[in-house]
Scaffold this active site. Structure first.
Site, short mmCIF file in Angstrom:
data_model
loop_
_atom_site.label_atom_id
_atom_site.label_comp_id
_atom_site.label_asym_id
_atom_site.label_seq_id
_atom_site.Cartn_x
_atom_site.Cartn_y
_atom_site.Cartn_z
CB CYS A 2 -16.32 22.42 117.94
SG CYS A 2 -17.08 20.44 116.71
NE ARG A 54 -16.88 15.63 116.46
CZ ARG A 54 -17.83 14.40 116.06
NH1 ARG A 54 -17.09 13.73 116.01
NH2 ARG A 54 -18.29 14.29 114.56
CB ILE A 304 -39.12 32.37 127.06
CG1 ILE A 304 -37.91 34.13 126.90
CG2 ILE A 304 -38.08 31.40 127.76
CD1 ILE A 304 -36.88 34.10 127.58
#
Length: 656
Positions: A2, A54, A304
């Protein structure tokens, strides 16, 4: 995960009609930290306002809505983070009959019940997790800010025109009507040395970062914040070294495996899809191995890759993933995809930040977010288990340097820098077959040139500071600049009893880890609404690691020995043994190629002189030497470029 923000103070923006708009504006700037829910609360009489965004991870119901009140009504909280042992804390509260009936199963509600029963500090001392929070005590009219022990989650704060502003990111503070930011040239000088701005400083005068493991209290009656440490990394290091583990190496590995396994188990708690970053190195492979060992289904892993030689670990990650049986996703990134991230960096990081691995970190976070909402990472293994090459290099180098007169050292430095880094790299490649794999290093040329810059140092601390510095004399490039004291220079913590290598590890844990590594990951991941978790930063793991003798961390020239023994119980040794590569991109080549025009614009003499922050002649000299291939100044130039790009963002210009 959050984000939160708020203010303490009185003004027209805080009256009943205006306060929700003020708080909404502030919270909207950090919507990526919490796209799932939004809430505000204010008390006009007390002058307090809280806003929360949130990202729902645990208890997806409305019972997890914030700001949240404690059952007694005394405390109001805006919370960012995860308390992994909150069910254990609930059980303790229930046994002592200190908790009323529960409204939901969020860790935020558990914390509030603990505050009611035991107070804020005692509750946080029992908590295992990562967090940043703001708590308003309606009984004492006091605001408390708190940050987790090792600095995974951020908090900025400070008085601005009579109002105390605070929040997860600077952009939230800047949305308040009283904001008027001024660049702190001292902080800018520190940034040029480190490529990040060390805590407690920020790029703005009057705005600070809360140190890890600390509680801050402030009120309108007591305007000077009081800061106390409820946990000290320096103290943990000193006490660990003085109370060294006395069991056998086999027992140490068993204990470490048990601690890590439990930390991973707790951090796999989520009501949303969860996965992990996997590079194929020791740290991330250990975390993924322990995840898969405790999962009934294949763990989702993400990597990646780059086609540029020397920057691609994807092939190693793929081999580890196949062996462990994870559901692996990899993405080979083109230079164009990586370059497209650069315009987002100033907004993502909010203040100048120039660790160029911020680019692949964002890309792997973006990849993971397409599949999961939570990702575990292997960060902090190097700091806790002696993984960085510079630890051995600095200690060995200082032992040799101390016996050599300084004039002779300067002569050696001139010899090393007379050969271009690329030539050193080519020579190292030809000699690679003659050198043991554990003694091979990537980017040898840059390391030799960097080492040459600090040959005249007078102590191991000074040598280490030089090796981790980008610009060795920031005051010479920052106009009006100076360096305020930091834990690395001028305000060193008490690390009595630690040897040279242990001191470097401790200083990295206190500085580089929270201000570079964890900042890099938090902003990149939160920029795509991805929660990241770091099992190595379970404080019980950190505390145990500091009790291990150095011989169980560094053995026969091999770093992270004990950690490797844990990993080898799950992954064959030959899959892991290779030179440490790091997680970067070829910024140096890009600056001579596709980024050249962009960089030239930001580094032009006219632009630098007009902005008035940097000595243009020094910057231009570095730029010309880099373009001509005389020296690789990629790190120093990236420092300047990321500040210039941030300055454009500050002025609402397009950075690229």
């Amino acid at each position: 995960m959050c984000g939160f923000t708020g203010y303490l103070g009185h003004g027209s923006w805080g009256v009943s009609e205006q306060a929700p708009r003020t708080l909404t504006r502030m919270a909207e700037t950090i919507i990526s930290r919490g796209p799932d829910d939004f809430g505000t609360w204010q008390d006009e009489v007390s002058g307090i306002g809280l806003a929360h965004r949130r990202l729902s991870i645990v208890d997806l119901s409305s019972a997890g809505h914030q700001p949240m009140f404690s059952a007694s009504g005394r405390y109001v909280i805006a919370f960012n983070g995860e308390i992994y042992n909150h069910l254990d804390i609930r059980a303790d509260l229930e046994r002592s009959k200190a908790a009323a009936s529960w409204r939901g199963h969020s860790d935020t509600e558990t914390l509030l019940a603990g505050f009611d029963a035991w107070g804020i500090q005692k509750t946080l001392e029992q908590a295992v997790g990562m967090f940043a929070l703001a708590v308003w005590d309606r009984q004492s009219n006091t605001l408390t800010l708190a940050r987790d022990r090792l600095g995974e989650k951020p908090i900025y704060y400070g008085w601005m025109n009579g109002v105390f502003l605070f929040g997860s990111e600077l952009k939230a503070l800047k949305a308040h009507p009283v904001w008027k930011g001024e660049v702190d040239r001292g902080a800018l000088s520190l940034y040029m040395r480190h490529n990040y701005i060390p805590t407690p400083y920020s790029i703005y005068k009057g705005i600070s970062k809360l140190r890890p493991g600390c509680l801050l209290t402030v009120s309108l009656a007591q305007r000077e914040p009081t800061i106390v440490a409820y946990w000290s990394g320096a103290k943990v290091a000193v006490e660990g070294v003085s109370n060294i583990f006395t069991g056998s190496a086999h027992q140490a590995v068993n204990d470490l495996e048990a601690l890590l396994k439990d930390a991973v188990r707790q951090q796999m708690m989520a009501d949303v899809p969860l996965g992990a970053f996997l590079s194929g190195g020791v740290d991330s492979s250990t975390i993924v191995a322990l995840m898969q060992a405790q999962s009934s289904r294949p763990v989702q892993t993400f990597t990646i890759g780059f086609n540029e030689e020397g920057y691609n670990e994807a092939v190693h990650a793929k081999a580890v993933a196949k062996h462990l049986g994870t559901a692996h996703t990899e993405l080979y990134v083109t230079a164009e995809q990586a370059l497209a991230v650069i315009p987002r960096l100033p907004s993502l990081y909010d203040e100048p930040f120039s660790d160029s691995s911020q680019i692949p970190t964002f890309l792997v976070s973006q990849l993971a977010r397409q599949h999961v909402t939570v990702a575990l990472s292997g960060d902090a293994g190097d700091e806790l288990f002696c993984g960085y090459n510079r630890y051995q290099m600095t200690a060995n180098l200082w032992r040799k340097l101390a016996a050599v007169p300084r004039p002779m050292r300067r002569m050696v430095a001139m010899m090393l820098t007379s050969v271009a880094p690329q030539s050193w790299d080519r020579l190292a490649a030809r000699l690679a077959t003659l050198v043991p794999s554990t003694a091979r290093f990537a980017n040898v040329g840059d390391k030799l040139h960097k080492g040459a810059d600090v040959l005249s140092c007078q102590s191991s601390d000074a040598l280490y500071l030089g090796l981790v510095s980008h610009w060795h004399d920031p005051a010479s490039i920052v106009i009006g600049g100076h360096e305020p004291p930091t834990l690395l220079n001028g305000d060193l913590p008490d690390l009595e009893g630690l040897d040279d290598v242990q001191r470097m590890m401790a200083l990295d844990m206190l500085n580089y880890l929270p201000d570079d590594i964890l900042t890099k990951v938090d902003r990149a991941a939160m920029g795509v609404s991805l929660e990241t978790r770091v099992p190595f930063l379970d404080h019980r793991v950190a505390e145990f690691a500091w009790t291990l003798p150095q011989s169980m961390k560094l053995r026969d020239g091999q770093a992270k020995w004990a950690l490797r023994q844990v990993l080898y119980r799950y992954v064959p040794k030959e899959m892991i043994e290779r030179p440490k590569m790091g997680f970067g991109v070829p910024i140096g080549d890009w600056l001579r190629g596709p980024l050249r025009d962009w960089a030239e614009n930001l580094l032009s003499e006219r632009r630098l002189n007009s902005d008035g922050f940097f000595n243009s002649s020094i910057v231009r000299a570095k730029w010309n030497e880099h373009l001509g291939g005389k020296r690789n100044w990629q790190y120093q130039l990236w420092d300047v470029l990321m500040f210039q790009a941030w300055l454009d963002e500050e002025r609402h210009l397009t950075p690229l």
